[in-house]
Design an enzyme around this catalytic site. Structure first.
Site, mmCIF file in Angstrom:
data_model
loop_
_atom_site.group_PDB
_atom_site.id
_atom_site.type_symbol
_atom_site.label_atom_id
_atom_site.label_comp_id
_atom_site.label_asym_id
_atom_site.label_seq_id
_atom_site.Cartn_x
_atom_site.Cartn_y
_atom_site.Cartn_z
ATOM 1 N N ARG A 7 15.221 79.206 68.110
ATOM 2 C CA ARG A 7 16.675 79.040 68.155
ATOM 3 C C ARG A 7 16.997 77.568 68.392
ATOM 4 O O ARG A 7 16.501 76.953 69.343
ATOM 5 C CB ARG A 7 17.287 79.879 69.281
ATOM 6 C CG ARG A 7 18.806 79.677 69.437
ATOM 7 C CD ARG A 7 19.321 80.249 70.748
ATOM 8 N NE ARG A 7 19.043 81.664 70.854
ATOM 9 C CZ ARG A 7 18.883 82.310 72.012
ATOM 10 N NH1 ARG A 7 18.926 81.644 73.145
ATOM 11 N NH2 ARG A 7 18.638 83.600 72.013
ATOM 12 N N GLN B 51 16.869 72.416 72.294
ATOM 13 C CA GLN B 51 18.202 71.835 72.470
ATOM 14 C C GLN B 51 18.266 70.493 71.748
ATOM 15 O O GLN B 51 17.529 69.571 72.069
ATOM 16 C CB GLN B 51 18.488 71.649 73.963
ATOM 17 C CG GLN B 51 18.431 72.954 74.747
ATOM 18 C CD GLN B 51 18.247 72.717 76.238
ATOM 19 O OE1 GLN B 51 17.368 71.949 76.643
ATOM 20 N NE2 GLN B 51 19.052 73.360 77.051
ATOM 21 N N LYS C 259 22.780 73.098 70.561
ATOM 22 C CA LYS C 259 23.088 71.706 70.898
ATOM 23 C C LYS C 259 22.635 71.360 72.308
ATOM 24 O O LYS C 259 22.158 70.260 72.564
ATOM 25 C CB LYS C 259 24.591 71.449 70.744
ATOM 26 C CG LYS C 259 25.054 71.426 69.303
ATOM 27 C CD LYS C 259 26.496 70.965 69.192
ATOM 28 C CE LYS C 259 26.957 70.893 67.749
ATOM 29 N NZ LYS C 259 28.341 70.413 67.603
ATOM 30 N N GLY C 260 22.782 72.297 73.254
ATOM 31 C CA GLY C 260 22.428 72.038 74.643
ATOM 32 C C GLY C 260 23.656 71.997 75.524
ATOM 33 O O GLY C 260 24.665 71.392 75.166
ATOM 34 N N ASP D 167 15.147 81.412 76.811
ATOM 35 C CA ASP D 167 16.204 80.395 76.826
ATOM 36 C C ASP D 167 15.648 79.082 77.373
ATOM 37 O O ASP D 167 14.755 79.079 78.223
ATOM 38 C CB ASP D 167 17.363 80.845 77.712
ATOM 39 C CG ASP D 167 18.338 81.750 76.985
ATOM 40 O OD1 ASP D 167 18.475 81.609 75.760
ATOM 41 O OD2 ASP D 167 18.953 82.603 77.646
#
Length: 308
Positions: free
Chosen positions: A184, A163, A187-188, A134
């Site tokens: 992946r 992001q 948007k963030g 992540d």
């Protein structure tokens, strides 16, 4: 403004105590969080997998401040992956890992997080599945990408997250859109200054589309994390434009958000992966989910206000 307030609240101890002690908070949290234990998470995902959906698990927790805490979280991931290996669902489920949960912010934290991530990647390989790192606060991006590069030397399928709200997002996508690379695109959901991040919804959406074009036109495996109908439609159009088969990319959505759309896409033959969080440290995750969509905040407030 609302988004900024909610993101600020995610770091407020006072607001956290208010939310955690509200009488009906737990019922609301169940919509977005699969439970507190590995068993809870696996029970929820049995249903999702039976509906034709893929899974990525997130053991909640971030910004670890003690080495022992990072060790505990690493062990929880190993436990989960051992359970996946035992029940044979590794082909349908992977894990998502936050490096700050593995010690990234400690003294010599990048090295600690890398070693803990290696343990998780090894357990994932044994379970026949993969790991995605992540992406978190903008201050950790460079460190996370360095750890990613180290892990990919031994575990080449380790996934990355970019992001779209970051001004360098398209540059990152160009660097990562290689053969075998899993990326992946989201948007963030963290606060960042305007010097490093776009601040308006329109700017972020445009950045997302630019990044999609890079990833869908590249040689890697794009993972489009969005609930936005417009972006989902554009993603499908780009897949057609570049001749991508359904198995060469996937959509990703959060557990509890637009579940009917998840099923609709899956039934049309698309690969859809559900981001399933579990664990006791759910507060920060919940506040970021509320910040992302005003509709989520409305649902949450109505649930707190009613006894039914």
């Amino acid at each position: 403004m609302l988004r900024r307030v909610l993101l600020a609240a995610s770091h407020s101890g006072g607001v956290r105590r208010l939310v955690e002690t509200a009488p009906y908070t737990r019922n609301v949290v169940k919509r977005f969080v699969a439970g507190e234990s590995v068993t809870d998470a696996l029970t929820v995902t049995e249903r999702l997998i039976s509906d034709g959906l893929l899974i990525t698990f997130d053991h909640l927790g971030e910004e670890t401040v003690e080495t022992a805490q990072a060790e505990t979280i690493t062990g929880r991931y190993e436990e989960l992956l051992t359970r996946l290996a035992a029940n044979g669902t590794g082909t349908r489920a992977e894990v998502s890992v936050k490096l700050t949960a593995l010690g990234q912010l400690l003294d010599d934290g990048e090295k600690i997080a890398l070693e803990n991530a290696r343990r998780i990647c090894a357990a994932a390989r044994d379970a026949g599945t993969t790991v995605t790192l992540d992406m978190e606060d903008h201050t950790t991006v460079d460190s996370t990408l360095r750890v990613l590069n180290e892990l990919r030397e031994e575990y080449p399928t380790t996934g990355a997250v970019i992001q779209a709200y970051l001004r360098r997002a398209e540059e990152y996508c160009v660097a990562l859109a290689d053969e075998g690379s899993r990326v992946r695109l989201c948007k963030g959901a963290y606060r960042a200054p305007a010097s490093v991040a776009f601040t308006s919804r329109d700017e972020i959406d445009k950045s997302y589309v630019r990044c999609m074009k890079v990833l869908m036109g590249g040689r890697g495996y794009p993972m489009l994390a969005t609930h936005d109908p417009r972006l989902i439609e554009i993603g499908g159009s780009l897949a057609g434009l570049h001749g991508r088969e359904p198995g060469s990319f996937e959509y990703q959505m959060l557990y509890g958000i637009r579940p009917n759309e998840q099923l609709r896409l899956a039934r049309q033959g698309a690969q859809v992966r559900v981001y399933v969080p579990y664990g006791e440290e759910w507060y920060g995750y919940l506040m970021r989910r509320l910040a992302e969509r005003p509709a989520n905040l409305g649902f949450f407030l109505r649930s707190l206000a009613t006894r039914s």
